[in-house]
Design a protein around this motif. Structure first.
Motif, PDB file in Angstrom:
ATOM      1  N   ALA A  84      71.373  25.603-145.296  1.00 45.03           N
ATOM      2  CA  ALA A  84      72.806  25.884-145.237  1.00 45.03           C
ATOM      3  C   ALA A  84      73.516  24.921-144.285  1.00 45.03           C
ATOM      4  CB  ALA A  84      73.039  27.333-144.797  1.00 45.03           C
ATOM      5  N   ARG A  85      72.925  24.688-143.122  1.00 38.99           N
ATOM      6  CA  ARG A  85      73.518  23.746-142.163  1.00 38.99           C
ATOM      7  C   ARG A  85      73.629  22.349-142.769  1.00 38.99           C
ATOM      8  NH1 ARG A  85      73.304  25.239-136.657  1.00 38.99           N
ATOM      9  NH2 ARG A  85      72.217  27.194-136.249  1.00 38.99           N
ATOM     10  N   ASP A  86      72.519  21.872-143.355  1.00 35.59           N
ATOM     11  CA  ASP A  86      72.495  20.497-143.854  1.00 35.59           C
ATOM     12  C   ASP A  86      73.412  20.307-145.053  1.00 35.59           C
ATOM     13  OD1 ASP A  86      70.708  19.872-141.895  1.00 35.59           O
ATOM     14  OD2 ASP A  86      68.944  19.777-143.189  1.00 35.59           O
ATOM     15  N   ARG A  97      74.806  16.639-144.638  1.00 29.99           N
ATOM     16  CA  ARG A  97      73.553  15.925-144.382  1.00 29.99           C
ATOM     17  C   ARG A  97      72.683  15.906-145.631  1.00 29.99           C
ATOM     18  NH1 ARG A  97      71.495  17.973-138.411  1.00 29.99           N
ATOM     19  NH2 ARG A  97      73.170  17.028-137.190  1.00 29.99           N
ATOM     20  N   LEU A  98      72.924  16.867-146.509  1.00 31.69           N
ATOM     21  CA  LEU A  98      72.289  16.906-147.825  1.00 31.69           C
ATOM     22  C   LEU A  98      73.379  16.921-148.879  1.00 31.69           C
ATOM     23  CD1 LEU A  98      69.453  19.623-147.759  1.00 31.69           C
ATOM     24  CD2 LEU A  98      69.151  17.166-148.026  1.00 31.69           C
ATOM     25  N   THR A  99      73.202  16.154-149.948  1.00 28.87           N
ATOM     26  CA  THR A  99      74.103  16.246-151.085  1.00 28.87           C
ATOM     27  C   THR A  99      73.645  17.392-151.984  1.00 28.87           C
ATOM     28  OG1 THR A  99      72.771  14.744-152.451  1.00 28.87           O
ATOM     29  CG2 THR A  99      74.441  13.750-151.004  1.00 28.87           C
ATOM     30  N   GLN A 100      74.489  17.770-152.930  1.00 27.04           N
ATOM     31  CA  GLN A 100      74.106  18.804-153.888  1.00 27.04           C
ATOM     32  C   GLN A 100      72.865  18.382-154.665  1.00 27.04           C
ATOM     33  OE1 GLN A 100      75.265  21.827-154.807  1.00 27.04           O
ATOM     34  NE2 GLN A 100      76.952  21.990-153.359  1.00 27.04           N
ATOM     35  N   GLU A 101      72.815  17.096-155.002  1.00 27.96           N
ATOM     36  CA  GLU A 101      71.669  16.596-155.766  1.00 27.96           C
ATOM     37  C   GLU A 101      70.389  16.675-154.942  1.00 27.96           C
ATOM     38  OE1 GLU A 101      74.580  15.063-155.433  1.00 27.96           O
ATOM     39  OE2 GLU A 101      75.344  15.394-157.476  1.00 27.96           O
ATOM     40  N   GLU A 102      70.485  16.296-153.658  1.00 23.44           N
ATOM     41  CA  GLU A 102      69.302  16.352-152.794  1.00 23.44           C
ATOM     42  C   GLU A 102      68.841  17.788-152.587  1.00 23.44           C
ATOM     43  OE1 GLU A 102      70.036  12.366-150.031  1.00 23.44           O
ATOM     44  OE2 GLU A 102      70.992  14.271-149.492  1.00 23.44           O
ATOM     45  N   ARG A 150      80.509  25.365-141.504  1.00 26.21           N
ATOM     46  CA  ARG A 150      80.938  24.175-140.756  1.00 26.21           C
ATOM     47  C   ARG A 150      81.580  24.569-139.425  1.00 26.21           C
ATOM     48  NH1 ARG A 150      81.362  19.247-143.622  1.00 26.21           N
ATOM     49  NH2 ARG A 150      83.070  18.594-142.279  1.00 26.21           N
ATOM     50  N   GLU A 151      82.391  25.616-139.444  1.00 23.50           N
ATOM     51  CA  GLU A 151      83.032  26.066-138.202  1.00 23.50           C
ATOM     52  C   GLU A 151      81.992  26.582-137.215  1.00 23.50           C
ATOM     53  OE1 GLU A 151      85.921  28.915-139.453  1.00 23.50           O
ATOM     54  OE2 GLU A 151      87.368  27.392-140.119  1.00 23.50           O
ATOM     55  N   ALA A 152      80.970  27.284-137.718  1.00 26.92           N
ATOM     56  CA  ALA A 152      79.912  27.795-136.834  1.00 26.92           C
ATOM     57  C   ALA A 152      79.124  26.652-136.217  1.00 26.92           C
ATOM     58  CB  ALA A 152      78.982  28.712-137.618  1.00 26.92           C
ATOM     59  N   VAL A 153      78.789  25.646-137.025  1.00 28.88           N
ATOM     60  CA  VAL A 153      78.038  24.492-136.516  1.00 28.88           C
ATOM     61  C   VAL A 153      78.888  23.712-135.518  1.00 28.88           C
ATOM     62  CG1 VAL A 153      76.980  22.294-137.163  1.00 28.88           C
ATOM     63  CG2 VAL A 153      76.573  24.318-138.562  1.00 28.88           C
ATOM     64  N   ALA A 154      80.190  23.557-135.827  1.00 26.85           N
ATOM     65  CA  ALA A 154      81.082  22.850-134.898  1.00 26.85           C
ATOM     66  C   ALA A 154      81.172  23.598-133.574  1.00 26.85           C
ATOM     67  CB  ALA A 154      82.470  22.699-135.517  1.00 26.85           C
ATOM     68  N   GLY A 155      81.202  24.925-133.636  1.00 22.93           N
ATOM     69  CA  GLY A 155      81.235  25.721-132.406  1.00 22.93           C
ATOM     70  C   GLY A 155      79.984  25.537-131.572  1.00 22.93           C
ATOM     71  N   GLU A 156      78.827  25.468-132.237  1.00 18.60           N
ATOM     72  CA  GLU A 156      77.574  25.235-131.508  1.00 18.60           C
ATOM     73  C   GLU A 156      77.602  23.869-130.831  1.00 18.60           C
ATOM     74  OE1 GLU A 156      74.547  25.600-134.411  1.00 18.60           O
ATOM     75  OE2 GLU A 156      74.653  27.786-134.530  1.00 18.60           O
ATOM     76  N   MET A 157      78.081  22.860-131.558  1.00 22.44           N
ATOM     77  CA  MET A 157      78.151  21.513-130.988  1.00 22.44           C
ATOM     78  C   MET A 157      79.109  21.468-129.811  1.00 22.44           C
ATOM     79  SD  MET A 157      78.123  19.173-134.447  1.00 22.44           S
ATOM     80  CE  MET A 157      78.238  17.635-133.506  1.00 22.44           C
TER      81      MET A 157
END
Length: 285
Positions: free
Chosen positions: A163-165, A170-175, A203-210
């Protein structure tokens, strides 16, 4: 790493830096006995050691798999100084193929573990709820009795990582589809759709962690003095600006940074800040 730079890594003594980086890469590539233990690097404060190891491992993964460019890695490592940052990047470059193979092996293992779990949308959304801060929503095993206990935590961690990637590109849909291909197209599609529906929240959760890990400027002090001479010039009479930057992260106070600049360097800094301000203003329109 991208969010927090290399603050902990700066605590590794320069003379031990290459050895430390190679030991971390050895551990990443499967030589578990080579994972650096603290007694091997006694000059590094204990509380910084694990964080430094994680910073190196994250940087090695991202640099070897082209998620980071050499320039971006150099910027993240700028607090080490150009020479030390260059040595870290060279060490990763020399082991690039090994690191790529190790990461590919991890992805293969991830796929194998995913096939052992009967995917459903409810589980994926529960994991995302936990990632986004609803701690009471983190899936507990009794809620998903059909999943074998020994596989449950692995499945939860894999969903969160995916989910993060996927949400942060960091991952495309295809990947992601390729990674999940052994689940079958229908189940893989359900996972990707669930993540896509919650992309903004993730994205907001990951940005908050960063943000919590990022050093932020809290205050500054400055003064101007005249340098009347130096060890090389008897009569200098040069204006110098002394700037003390106070910073902190959500987790702790950070040591102050002291800068000393000539008038020309001050003008250059102000010019860069104006450019940054203009760029931010254009992004907000």
């Amino acid at each position: 790493m991208a969010g927090g730079g290399a603050d902990a890594l700066a605590c590794i003594p320069p003379a031990a830096l290459n050895k430390f980086v190679y030991h971390v890469i050895d551990g990443l590539c499967g030589a578990s006995s080579a994972v650096p233990q603290h007694p091997s690097f006694k000059n590094c404060p204990l509380e910084k050691f694990d964080q430094a190891r994680q910073e190196v491992e994250s940087l090695a993964r991202d640099l070897a798999t082209d998620r980071l460019t050499q320039e971006e890695a150099g910027s993240l490592l700028s607090s080490l100084g150009p020479e030390a940052a260059g040595r870290v990047c060279e060490a990763v470059g020399a082991r690039r193929q090994e690191i790529r193979e190790a990461v590919a092996g991890e992805m293969l293992n991830r796929t194998r573990r995913l096939t052992d779990f009967d995917w459903n949308v409810r589980f994926v959304h529960h994991v995302i709820d936990g990632l986004c801060g609803a701690s009471s929503a983190v899936p507990q095993h009794p809620s998903f009795k059909d999943c074998p206990p020994e596989k449950f935590d692995q499945a939860r961690q894999e969903v969160e990582s995916l989910a993060r990637d996927l949400a942060t590109d960091r991952l495309t849909q295809e990947e992601a589809g390729s990674l999940l291909s052994s689940l079958g197209p229908e189940a893989a599609g359900r996972v990707c759709e669930a993540v896509g529906a919650r992309r903004r929240e993730i994205r907001e959760a990951v940005a908050g962690e960063m943000l919590n890990r990022t050093r932020r400027l809290t205050d500054f002090d400055w003064n101007v003095r005249v340098a009347v001479s130096s060890s090389k010039v008897l009569s200098l009479n040069q204006l110098l600006l002394s700037l003390r930057l106070h910073s902190a992260s959500q987790e702790k106070e950070m040591p102050d940074k002291m800068l000393e600049m000539t008038a020309t360097e001050v003008d250059s800094l102000l010019g860069m800040l104006r450019e940054a301000q203009a760029t931010l203003a254009s992004l907000q329109k």
